[in-house]
Design an enzyme around this catalytic site. Structure first.
Site, PDB file in Angstrom:
ATOM      1  N   ARG A   1       0.799  -1.223   0.000  1.00 17.57           N
ATOM      2  CA  ARG A   1       0.000   0.000   0.000  1.00 17.57           C
ATOM      3  C   ARG A   1       0.838   1.282   0.000  1.00 17.57           C
ATOM      4  O   ARG A   1       0.570   2.202  -0.759  1.00 17.57           O
ATOM      5  CB  ARG A   1      -0.949   0.012   1.215  1.00 17.57           C
ATOM      6  CG  ARG A   1      -2.187  -0.831   1.010  1.00 17.57           C
ATOM      7  CD  ARG A   1      -2.645  -1.433   2.317  1.00 17.57           C
ATOM      8  NE  ARG A   1      -1.738  -2.490   2.703  1.00 17.57           N
ATOM      9  CZ  ARG A   1      -1.900  -3.770   2.367  1.00 17.57           C
ATOM     10  NH1 ARG A   1      -2.947  -4.132   1.692  1.00 17.57           N
ATOM     11  NH2 ARG A   1      -1.007  -4.687   2.716  1.00 17.57           N
ATOM     12  N   THR A   2       1.822   1.328   0.879  1.00 17.19           N
ATOM     13  CA  THR A   2       2.548   2.589   1.017  1.00 17.19           C
ATOM     14  C   THR A   2       3.275   2.933  -0.280  1.00 17.19           C
ATOM     15  O   THR A   2       3.163   4.040  -0.812  1.00 17.19           O
ATOM     16  CB  THR A   2       3.536   2.522   2.201  1.00 17.19           C
ATOM     17  OG1 THR A   2       2.814   2.114   3.353  1.00 17.19           O
ATOM     18  CG2 THR A   2       4.182   3.874   2.456  1.00 17.19           C
TER      19      THR A   2
ATOM     20  N   LYS B   1      26.351  -3.852  -1.001  1.00 18.23           N
ATOM     21  CA  LYS B   1      27.819  -3.840  -1.125  1.00 18.23           C
ATOM     22  C   LYS B   1      28.475  -3.137   0.054  1.00 18.23           C
ATOM     23  O   LYS B   1      29.691  -3.005   0.108  1.00 18.23           O
ATOM     24  CB  LYS B   1      28.230  -3.101  -2.407  1.00 18.23           C
ATOM     25  CG  LYS B   1      27.648  -3.669  -3.681  1.00 18.23           C
ATOM     26  CD  LYS B   1      28.125  -2.813  -4.868  1.00 18.23           C
ATOM     27  CE  LYS B   1      27.462  -3.247  -6.168  1.00 18.23           C
ATOM     28  NZ  LYS B   1      27.785  -2.339  -7.273  1.00 18.23           N
TER      29      LYS B   1
ATOM     30  N   ARG C   1      11.441   3.905   2.809  1.00 14.38           N
ATOM     31  CA  ARG C   1      11.131   2.941   3.878  1.00 14.38           C
ATOM     32  C   ARG C   1      12.407   2.184   4.194  1.00 14.38           C
ATOM     33  O   ARG C   1      13.108   1.725   3.285  1.00 14.38           O
ATOM     34  CB  ARG C   1      10.037   1.971   3.449  1.00 14.38           C
ATOM     35  CG  ARG C   1       9.885   0.803   4.412  1.00 14.38           C
ATOM     36  CD  ARG C   1       8.662  -0.022   4.158  1.00 14.38           C
ATOM     37  NE  ARG C   1       7.453   0.691   4.552  1.00 14.38           N
ATOM     38  CZ  ARG C   1       6.238   0.153   4.529  1.00 14.38           C
ATOM     39  NH1 ARG C   1       6.069  -1.102   4.131  1.00 14.38           N
ATOM     40  NH2 ARG C   1       5.190   0.863   4.914  1.00 14.38           N
TER      41      ARG C   1
ATOM     42  N   HIS D   1       5.648   5.722  11.345  1.00 13.01           N
ATOM     43  CA  HIS D   1       5.083   5.625  10.000  1.00 13.01           C
ATOM     44  C   HIS D   1       4.123   6.816   9.853  1.00 13.01           C
ATOM     45  O   HIS D   1       2.906   6.662   9.868  1.00 13.01           O
ATOM     46  CB  HIS D   1       4.349   4.291   9.863  1.00 13.01           C
ATOM     47  CG  HIS D   1       4.023   3.876   8.464  1.00 13.01           C
ATOM     48  ND1 HIS D   1       4.086   4.747   7.385  1.00 13.01           N
ATOM     49  CD2 HIS D   1       3.625   2.680   7.963  1.00 13.01           C
ATOM     50  CE1 HIS D   1       3.735   4.081   6.289  1.00 13.01           C
ATOM     51  NE2 HIS D   1       3.450   2.831   6.616  1.00 13.01           N
TER      52      HIS D   1
END
Ligand code: NCD
Length: 316
Positions: free
Chosen positions: A66-67, A96, A118, A146
């Site tokens: 969703r986000t 890396k 995120r 959030h």
């Protein structure tokens, strides 16, 4: 300074950055975006012109449905260009050994208008914001916050109850490791007369930092393990899944007694709203989806329009 001016080019790291006045404006804008998106093709085309020439970069180090998709859809609907990496943990130079700071400084050199990020580490959004000239929007940082989820949650509650104060809000499930409940509790703590009921097993209780914030603001909260008792008098029931990926030994936790079902919500008032940030696993019975109070898919839909409103408010 006007609200619009203040919000321009800001990093969004925590839900506490929004004042009730700013939220009211964002909600109005979200309503406007919804009506132009859903009324006619002509109004959709107008919408596309709004931010043409701008670009959004979405940088996701953790899974998302969703986000990420609502932010990216928001960009597309507003005519922005989009560059996206959905698994930066594995497919970016993080694998890396590159630091987050170096990655962000590199992205700054590409001059996006906004970076939606995120990350699996708590505090990552703050770290990114400290080195970034491009606004960083925190799309979830580990067990931290959030904030844009809290915006869409508040918008959903506001749309249902027509107010964000004087509410009895039940937060249930994994309150220790979920970031959505942490952001939502802080956002609602800015309004008077709200009180919380926390429902979770002892090992998943709401953390002390959030309790301290609530206490400081004079917001009352109680705690229980009795789901059915918690439903009595609730205006909002907000349920969450066990954050398995953040636990060392998730199988040791049994949430069977914490399911919302037709049986466990018997005392829930008719005016109440049942919410969930999603994804749902089994903590809300699928049979409850037909209950008119169950609004979690509408809630997810609201995420698109509130994110359009947020991008619009942030960009000059
Ligand atoms: C939440 C998240 O990522 O914190 N999902 C979402 O953005 N709607 C909730 C979760 O994953 O449980």
């Amino acid at each position: 300074m006007t609200i619009e001016r203040k919000m321009k080019k800001m990093h969004i790291v925590t839900a506490t950055q929004f004042t009730p006045k700013e939220l009211e404006k964002l909600f109005q804008k979200a309503d406007e975006f919804r009506s132009s998106d859903t009324s006619s093709l002509a109004s959709r085309k107008k919408l596309v012109k709004r931010h043409a020439g701008r670009q959004l970069c979405s940088l996701f180090y953790e899974p998302s449905t969703r986000t990420r998709l609502s932010f990216e859809t928001a960009a597309v609907k507003m005519g922005m260009g989009l560059v996206s990496t959905e698994n930066a943990r594995e497919f970016s130079s993080a694998a890396k050994g590159e630091t987050l700071e170096d990655t962000i400084q590199t992205l700054n050199a590409y001059h996006y208008d906004v970076i939606v990020m995120r990350h699996y580490e708590t505090g990552a959004a703050k770290r990114a914001s400290l080195v970034s000239k491009t606004p960083i929007l925190n799309a979830g940082d580990g067990k931290g916050e959030h904030p844009t989820q809290a915006l869409l949650d508040a918008y959903t509650i506001y749309s249902w109850h027509k107010r964000l104060d004087g509410l009895t809000v039940v937060l249930g499930g994994d309150l220790a490791n979920g970031r959505t409940v942490r952001s939502l509790a802080q956002l609602l703590a800015q309004y008077s007369g709200n009180s919380f009921v926390f429902v979770s097993p002892p090992e998943l209780q709401m953390k002390d930092d959030i309790r301290a914030i609530l206490t400081d603001k004079g917001i009352s909260f109680t705690e229980t393990t009795d789901v059915t008792a918690a439903m009595k008098g609730a205006d909002v029931v907000y349920w969450t899944r066990l954050q398995k990926e953040r636990l060392e030994n998730p199988d040791s936790i049994d949430l069977d007694d914490f399911q919302l079902s037709a049986k466990t919500i018997v005392p829930l008032p008719q005016k109440a709203i049942i919410m969930h940030p999603l994804p749902r696993v089994d903590e809300i019975a699928v049979a409850l989806d037909a209950d008119p109070r169950a609004q979690y898919f509408q809630q997810a839909g609201n995420g698109l329009y509130i994110r359009m409103a947020l991008i619009d408010a942030l960009l000059p």
